[in-house]
Enzyme design. Structure first.
Site, PDB file in Angstrom:
ATOM      1  N   GLY A 103       0.877  -1.027  -0.063  1.00 39.59           N
ATOM      2  CA  GLY A 103       0.002  -0.125   0.038  1.00 39.59           C
ATOM      3  C   GLY A 103       0.903   1.352  -0.085  1.00 39.59           C
ATOM      4  N   CYS A 104       0.357   2.391  -0.308  1.00 38.17           N
ATOM      5  CA  CYS A 104       1.107   3.498  -0.489  1.00 38.17           C
ATOM      6  C   CYS A 104       0.473   4.713  -0.102  1.00 38.17           C
ATOM      7  CB  CYS A 104       1.795   3.647  -1.932  1.00 38.17           C
ATOM      8  SG  CYS A 104       2.275   2.154  -2.310  1.00 38.17           S
ATOM      9  N   GLY A 105       0.952   6.005  -0.262  1.00 39.68           N
ATOM     10  CA  GLY A 105       0.419   7.158  -0.070  1.00 39.68           C
ATOM     11  C   GLY A 105       1.042   7.968  -1.427  1.00 39.68           C
TER      12      GLY A 105
END
Lengths: 412, 502
Positions: free
Chosen positions: A42-44
């Site tokens: 997951g990431c921003g």
């Protein structure tokens, strides 16, 4: 009871994103970690752009990205700046990670054979950092490819693509992390604030910034594998997991690209290059090839658009990015452009912000990233699979809420 | 010893219980003439093939088919199967015929493959709540879309058709199966909005109405091939080979060539319908190129023209050649695929498994940059939706299903099609037997089967976090191998169970 309170303290630490003890995980620079075949997690993402062409200092984007602290765990982060080298606009800016001097010499040999290095410099990095070792050397070359009689290299862009692919594939310990004009990538294996400090982003001013922080699940940290993933002036910051990766990889390989980063994000970058630069599709049409309409919805379109949507889906079914994603795509040619979109079911977050007064446009995973930069910005969300497109000098071209293909073509 | 024809022991025996009311329905139903009424009771003679017709039809449930225990002295090398074959050939002096797919229990690679599912890092999709698409395109593609500045096509896109699911009913010719059976399959294809194969026997005039849902076959005998037939149908397939009998032709004996067959195949009544082993105008790849061009010309480039090849050792190179020769789609038929009649030696011993064939063809076409020009169809021994899904993940756009559809209609896989006495009215031309097949009922049962498979496909796609079937095609990353032979997994480009992504 002691045990319980210790456990709860530990939990709070985790929630605050304070787990920084990844010392047992090895860290890698330019060379690929052994055995690694794919990276996920997951990431921003966060991006900002001045529609009027004004310059934004790098610490602003660092604040935007770092505020989303739950979206990263210190195993990779990066930034890309556009409009960075107005004095070298016509030269390709190639930035490399080198693990050692031998790899650097090998790359320079390779570059000299295929063109002229007009200038080279060490990219500034600080010595005061707690990012775990090793730290690869970061080097920048301004490069002009030789005009060649070989039809394969007649197009300088194609020459750069082949050069980058070959270097990344065959020179151990060297990795080209950006290769576009008027742009550069700053990335590494650390938290977003660590990377911003490491490169001292406040010393750079750019018309557009895109950025990415990573939360990989179990893979080692790898400097070259951090986002943005860039080729030519394309950069992609990607939050998501492509469930169709095996199919998408076939698409880029069939079109002559080598997958060297082993990430699903890598194929997205190459897919943009194929669809827009090589096949000449308008930006938003390429977006609708990657997040195609449902057949059911095509029935509601007019004849022209339905046929286009169907053919787009049939022809580019291997370019269809299935699974959850939200992406920020940057480009410097013909004008500096930002595209932000989510998958066609909108399984990953994306919010857009705009301030009419100062002409700033923002895109991010979370609203907090926009608010810390501009409390007064007007925000909205794009429709599933529908791209927001903004361009320096032209303003917002698409809000991401219009019907597909609206404004993509000249009126007949 | 009165005869030079010795006994080959029976393998099956109907056993009639005391529930029998001697209504004699079973005697009428048995087309193999096994049952007789004698001394006030039903008795079984020799020759039961275990077609189960009497069992299904007995109003008292009084019949059970039992396997006759092996009575020859046990032997690990000369199994009873081998000894029966030797006895049969010593009796007849001929090539042993059989039908359906091979009954030798070869290891199925499908059973050694496991599918992936989404957990945490991407969400699974509930197909009952969210859209999961199974629409599938069959035809040619250009590899790129060139648009004018007004958004119109600068280059004409490829030609093809859309189907509602990635399934095609396999080729069965009128002649191999009955009129009613073919009608049932065609009706099912139309209701499901998919394609059905016509087989190589041409198209009966009554079936012209189904043409938009038919994949016609141009085989080596060219039976029934004429411009009208080609223009009516959805797609055209040049049949080079069949999985159950690669390198072999076809032979419909003269006694089966009735008025109906003679009219459809355009051959004289009562003559043998012989399909040569090769096409006598295709002795090499450039000849194939000419035939493809001729057929495209004949249909004005409005229908896709494909090539069907049996899965043989050098399949990847052959498929690549066929694509370069202009094929819009390629159909691969695996060595376990079915047939109405074939020499047992070929059925049981020639070709390669379809699982390996599809994977290597998909890989080869990708490496050569050709995979996005064609549709890849594959069939031969698709027993369940699991096989269908794994076939797609291995690289097929469209999966051919036939034996399973026939089983849904009544076939019990007794492997006696070549005798022409099918008690279910499927593989026969005898009018009284043909009338046993109700096309409406047959179509309904096939529609039910394939609709169920399509739902199962959606369930699996959703579980993998994929919302459209094209994103599974050739996505071998989502398969893992658990079988005994990791080498085949390597060849197919599949990781072993336990290997992750990173």
């Amino acid at each position: 009871m002691v045990g319980k309170s210790e456990a709860s303290k530990h939990c709070i630490g985790e929630l605050c994103g304070e787990i920084t003890d990844f010392s047992r995980l090895p860290s890698y620079g330019a060379a690929r970690p052994p055995g690694l075949s794919s990276i996920m997690g997951g990431c921003g993402i966060a991006g900002c752009m001045d529609l009027n062409g004004g310059k934004i200092r790098g610490d602003k984007i660092a604040r935007m990205l770092s505020i989303m602290s739950e979206r990263e765990n210190g195993l990779g982060s990066g930034y890309v700046a556009y409009g960075l080298f107005p004095d070298h606009k016509d030269e390709y800016c190639l930035q490399f990670f080198f693990d050692n001097e031998e790899s650097m010499f090998a790359v320079e040999e390779c570059l000299k054979k295929r063109g002229e290095i007009t200038r080279d410099e060490c990219v500034y990095t600080t010595n005061h950092t707690d990012i775990p070792l090793p730290h690869p050397m970061v080097w920048r070359y301004f490069f002009v490819p030789k005009s060649s009689s070989n039809p394969k290299y007649k197009d300088p862009d194609q020459c750069i693509v082949d050069l980058v692919m070959n270097i990344n594939f065959s020179i151990h310990g060297a990795f080209c992390i950006s290769s576009g004009k008027d742009m550069a990538v700053f990335k590494g294996n650390g938290f977003s604030y660590q990377i911003a400090d490491y490169y001292d982003l406040s010393r750079y001013k750019a018309q557009m910034w895109c950025s990415h922080s990573r939360f990989p699940t179990n893979t080692p940290g790898w400097w070259a594998g951090a986002h943005p993933i860039s080729l030519l002036d394309w950069s992609v910051c990607h939050n998501g997991e492509i469930t169709s990766y095996g199919v998408n990889r076939k698409f880029v390989e069939m079109n002559g690209y080598k997958c060297t980063l082993l990430t699903d994000s890598e194929v997205i970058t190459y897919t943009w290059d194929i669809l827009v630069r090589k096949h000449g599709l308008p930006l938003q049409v390429a977006a609708f090839a990657m997040a195609p309409m449902y057949y059911r919805d095509m029935e509601l379109m007019n004849d022209h658009n339905r046929q286009l949507a169907q053919q787009l889906r049939i022809t580019y079914k291997e370019a269809f990015l299935n699974g959850p994603f939200s992406i920020l795509v940057g480009r410097s040619r013909p004008e500096i452009t930002m595209l932000a979109m989510a998958d066609r079911k909108k399984l990953r977050p994306l919010i857009i912000g705009h301030n009419e007064d100062d002409g700033m446009i923002y895109a991010a995973s979370e609203e907090c990233a926009i608010r810390i930069a501009d409390n007064d910005a007007y925000t909205w969300v794009t429709n599933p699979g529908n791209p927001m497109i903004a361009r320096v000098g032209e303003g917002i071209i698409r809000y991401g809420t219009e019907r597909p293909f609206e404004g993509a073509f000249n009126e007949q | 010893m009165n005869s030079d024809m010795w006994k080959v022991p029976d393998r099956f025996r109907p056993v009639i219980s005391s529930l029998c009311i001697t209504c004699k329905k079973c005697i009428k139903e048995c087309s193999y003439d096994v049952l007789e009424f004698n001394n006030g009771a039903i008795h079984a003679k020799h020759g039961c093939v275990a077609c189960q017709r009497c069992v299904e039809m007995c109003p008292q449930d009084a019949i059970e088919i039992q396997r006759v225990p092996e009575t020859m002295a046990p032997h690990g090398t000369y199994t009873e199967r081998h000894r029966r074959a030797i006895l049969s050939q010593a009796n007849s002096g001929g090539v042993l015929l059989s039908s359906c797919g091979t009954d030798i229990p070869y290891n199925s690679i499908f059973d050694d493959l496991l599918l992936d599912a989404a957990q945490v890092t991407n969400p699974a999709i509930d197909p009952l709540r969210e859209t999961v698409e199974t629409k599938t395109y069959l035809g040619s593609r250009n590899g790129s879309l060139r648009l004018s500045s007004e958004g119109s096509f600068a280059v004409k896109p490829g030609c093809g058709i859309m189907m509602d699911m990635p399934v095609m009913l396999g080729h069965v010719s009128l002649g191999a199966v009955s009129y009613n059976t073919q009608k049932a399959l065609f009706m099912a294809a139309r209701r499901l909005n998919i394609l059905a194969g016509t087989g190589e026997g041409g198209l009966h005039r009554d079936f012209r109405e189904f043409a938009p849902h038919l994949n016609s076959e141009v085989a080596s005998g060219r039976f029934g091939v004429n411009p009208d037939f080609l223009k009516d149908v959805a797609s055209i397939e040049i049949k080079i080979g069949q999985g159950a009998k690669p390198g072999h032709g076809g032979h419909l004996p003269g006694e089966k060539v009735s008025d109906l067959i003679s009219e459809t195949r355009m051959i004289p009544l009562g003559t043998d319908a012989l399909s040569p082993y090769p096409h006598h105008d295709i002795y090499s790849i450039e000849d194939l190129e000419q035939l493809i061009a001729t057929l495209k010309e004949a249909v004005n480039y409005e229908h896709p023209v494909g090539v069907k090849i049996a899965a043989v050792h050098n399949i990847a190179a052959i498929a690549s050649g066929a694509v370069r020769a202009g094929a819009d789609f390629i159909t691969l038929d695996g060595f376990r695929g079915g047939t109405g009649s074939t020499p047992r030696i070929i059925r049981d011993h020639a070709g390669i498994p379809i699982e390996a064939a599809v994977a290597v063809v998909d890989k080869r076409l990708t490496e050569e940059g050709l995979r996005n020009r064609v549709t890849l169809c594959a069939g031969g021994s698709i027993r369940s939706s699991a096989d269908m899904i794994k076939m797609i993940a291995l690289g097929a756009d469209v999966v051919g299903v036939c034996t399973a559809a026939l089983i849904a209609m009544g076939c019990r896989l007794c492997q006696s099609c070549h005798l022409g006495k099918c008690s279910w009215g499927i593989a026969t031309q005898k009018p009284d037997l043909v009338s046993r097949m109700d096309p409406e009922l047959g179509a309904t049962r096939v529609v039910r089967l394939l609709s169920a498979w399509n739902e199962e496909l959606k369930e699996i796609l959703g579980a993998m976090g994929i919302d459209s079937v094209e994103s599974l095609v050739g996505n071998r990353d989502r398969l893992r191998y658990i079988g005994p032979n990791p080498r085949i997994a390597d060849i197919m480009g599949i990781k072993h169970a336990g290997e992750g992504w990173g």
